[in-house]
Motif scaffolding. Structure first.
Motif, PDB file in Angstrom:
ATOM      1  N   ALA A  42     -43.167  39.855  11.194  1.00  5.32           N
ATOM      2  CA  ALA A  42     -44.532  40.052  10.714  1.00  5.32           C
ATOM      3  C   ALA A  42     -44.550  39.726   9.236  1.00  5.32           C
ATOM      4  CB  ALA A  42     -44.993  41.485  10.964  1.00  5.32           C
ATOM      5  N   SER A  43     -45.706  39.288   8.745  1.00  7.48           N
ATOM      6  CA  SER A  43     -45.816  38.926   7.334  1.00  7.48           C
ATOM      7  C   SER A  43     -46.720  39.913   6.612  1.00  7.48           C
ATOM      8  CB  SER A  43     -46.348  37.503   7.178  1.00  7.48           C
ATOM      9  OG  SER A  43     -47.623  37.383   7.766  1.00  7.48           O
ATOM     10  N   ASN A  44     -46.478  39.995   5.320  1.00  4.51           N
ATOM     11  CA  ASN A  44     -47.274  40.855   4.450  1.00  4.51           C
ATOM     12  C   ASN A  44     -47.440  40.107   3.131  1.00  4.51           C
ATOM     13  OD1 ASN A  44     -48.517  42.850   3.018  1.00  4.51           O
ATOM     14  ND2 ASN A  44     -46.883  44.339   3.223  1.00  4.51           N
ATOM     15  N   GLY A  45     -48.605  39.536   2.936  1.00  6.36           N
ATOM     16  CA  GLY A  45     -48.841  38.786   1.712  1.00  6.36           C
ATOM     17  C   GLY A  45     -47.963  37.560   1.573  1.00  6.36           C
ATOM     18  N   GLY A  46     -47.626  36.927   2.657  1.00  6.51           N
ATOM     19  CA  GLY A  46     -46.803  35.725   2.624  1.00  6.51           C
ATOM     20  C   GLY A  46     -45.316  35.979   2.803  1.00  6.51           C
ATOM     21  N   VAL A  92     -42.314  37.284   4.962  1.00 16.22           N
ATOM     22  CA  VAL A  92     -42.051  37.550   6.379  1.00 16.22           C
ATOM     23  C   VAL A  92     -40.867  38.503   6.485  1.00 16.22           C
ATOM     24  CG1 VAL A  92     -41.410  36.538   8.596  1.00 16.22           C
ATOM     25  CG2 VAL A  92     -42.960  35.312   7.067  1.00 16.22           C
ATOM     26  N   GLY A  93     -41.036  39.551   7.285  1.00 16.86           N
ATOM     27  CA  GLY A  93     -39.969  40.511   7.511  1.00 16.86           C
ATOM     28  C   GLY A  93     -39.733  40.718   8.993  1.00 16.86           C
ATOM     29  N   LYS A  94     -38.597  41.311   9.301  1.00 16.21           N
ATOM     30  CA  LYS A  94     -38.260  41.609  10.688  1.00 16.21           C
ATOM     31  C   LYS A  94     -38.426  43.108  10.915  1.00 16.21           C
ATOM     32  CE  LYS A  94     -35.152  37.709  11.062  1.00 16.21           C
ATOM     33  NZ  LYS A  94     -33.815  37.226  11.323  1.00 16.21           N
ATOM     34  N   TYR A  95     -38.993  43.457  12.064  1.00 15.89           N
ATOM     35  CA  TYR A  95     -39.312  44.844  12.388  1.00 15.89           C
ATOM     36  C   TYR A  95     -38.904  45.164  13.819  1.00 15.89           C
ATOM     37  CZ  TYR A  95     -42.176  44.492   8.220  1.00 15.89           C
ATOM     38  OH  TYR A  95     -42.593  44.300   6.931  1.00 15.89           O
ATOM     39  N   LEU A 116     -36.334  46.164  10.149  1.00 15.86           N
ATOM     40  CA  LEU A 116     -34.934  45.954  10.508  1.00 15.86           C
ATOM     41  C   LEU A 116     -34.169  45.621   9.239  1.00 15.86           C
ATOM     42  CD1 LEU A 116     -35.290  43.740  13.705  1.00 15.86           C
ATOM     43  CD2 LEU A 116     -34.519  46.108  13.595  1.00 15.86           C
ATOM     44  N   LEU A 117     -32.968  46.142   9.106  1.00 11.25           N
ATOM     45  CA  LEU A 117     -32.125  45.780   7.974  1.00 11.25           C
ATOM     46  C   LEU A 117     -31.743  44.327   8.132  1.00 11.25           C
ATOM     47  CD1 LEU A 117     -29.842  48.913   7.697  1.00 11.25           C
ATOM     48  CD2 LEU A 117     -31.856  48.346   6.340  1.00 11.25           C
ATOM     49  N   GLN A 118     -31.824  43.606   7.033  1.00 16.65           N
ATOM     50  CA  GLN A 118     -31.549  42.179   7.098  1.00 16.65           C
ATOM     51  C   GLN A 118     -30.301  41.850   6.300  1.00 16.65           C
ATOM     52  OE1 GLN A 118     -35.079  40.166   5.860  1.00 16.65           O
ATOM     53  NE2 GLN A 118     -36.332  41.084   7.436  1.00 16.65           N
ATOM     54  N   LEU A 173     -39.120  38.212  18.448  1.00 12.42           N
ATOM     55  CA  LEU A 173     -37.758  37.687  18.358  1.00 12.42           C
ATOM     56  C   LEU A 173     -36.972  37.969  19.628  1.00 12.42           C
ATOM     57  CD1 LEU A 173     -37.012  38.825  14.708  1.00 12.42           C
ATOM     58  CD2 LEU A 173     -37.653  36.529  15.491  1.00 12.42           C
ATOM     59  N   LYS A 174     -37.052  39.220  20.100  1.00 12.83           N
ATOM     60  CA  LYS A 174     -36.419  39.594  21.364  1.00 12.83           C
ATOM     61  C   LYS A 174     -37.042  40.899  21.839  1.00 12.83           C
ATOM     62  CE  LYS A 174     -32.428  42.081  19.509  1.00 12.83           C
ATOM     63  NZ  LYS A 174     -30.981  42.208  19.496  1.00 12.83           N
TER      64      LYS A 174
END
Length: 110
Positions: free
Chosen positions: A52-56, A58-61, A80-82, A34-35
């Protein structure tokens, strides 16, 4: 000081960071960068926001990688808190309430 860097090398370092994190029993799959920021401090510190994805899902890290003479160390890796979470806390009544139509009725202990 900002360094000019090849985008492919940032992707490679980010994939390496995800693989290192996965050695701790996680199953993330790199999706995209992302950056990023690179700081030169007695080597290079890469600060990377990624998806990154985990079992479909998608999260931000956030990953921080230290590289000194080609030897890498994963210093930090965390979600990352979303702001657009599926659940939000309603502090006035102490429960999780649904956002985007998700049904959730989990009480938060005081």
């Amino acid at each position: 000081m900002k360094r000019a860097v090849n985008v492919d090398s940032i992707i490679e370092i980010t994939k390496w960071a995800v693989n290192e994190y996965n050695k701790g029993g996680h199953c993330l799959k790199f999706e995209k960068v992302l950056k990023y920021e690179i700081i030169a401090i007695n080597g290079l510190v890469y600060q990377i926001d990624l998806e990154a994805s985990n079992g479909g899902l998608v999260g931000k890290y956030y990953a921080q990688v230290y590289d000194y003479l080609g030897k890498r160390t994963l210093q930090e890796f965390k979600p990352l808190l979303q702001a657009n979470s599926l659940l939000e806390v309603d502090a006035s009544i102490g429960i999780l309430k649904p956002v985007l139509g998700v049904d959730a009725h989990v009480a938060i202990p005081n």
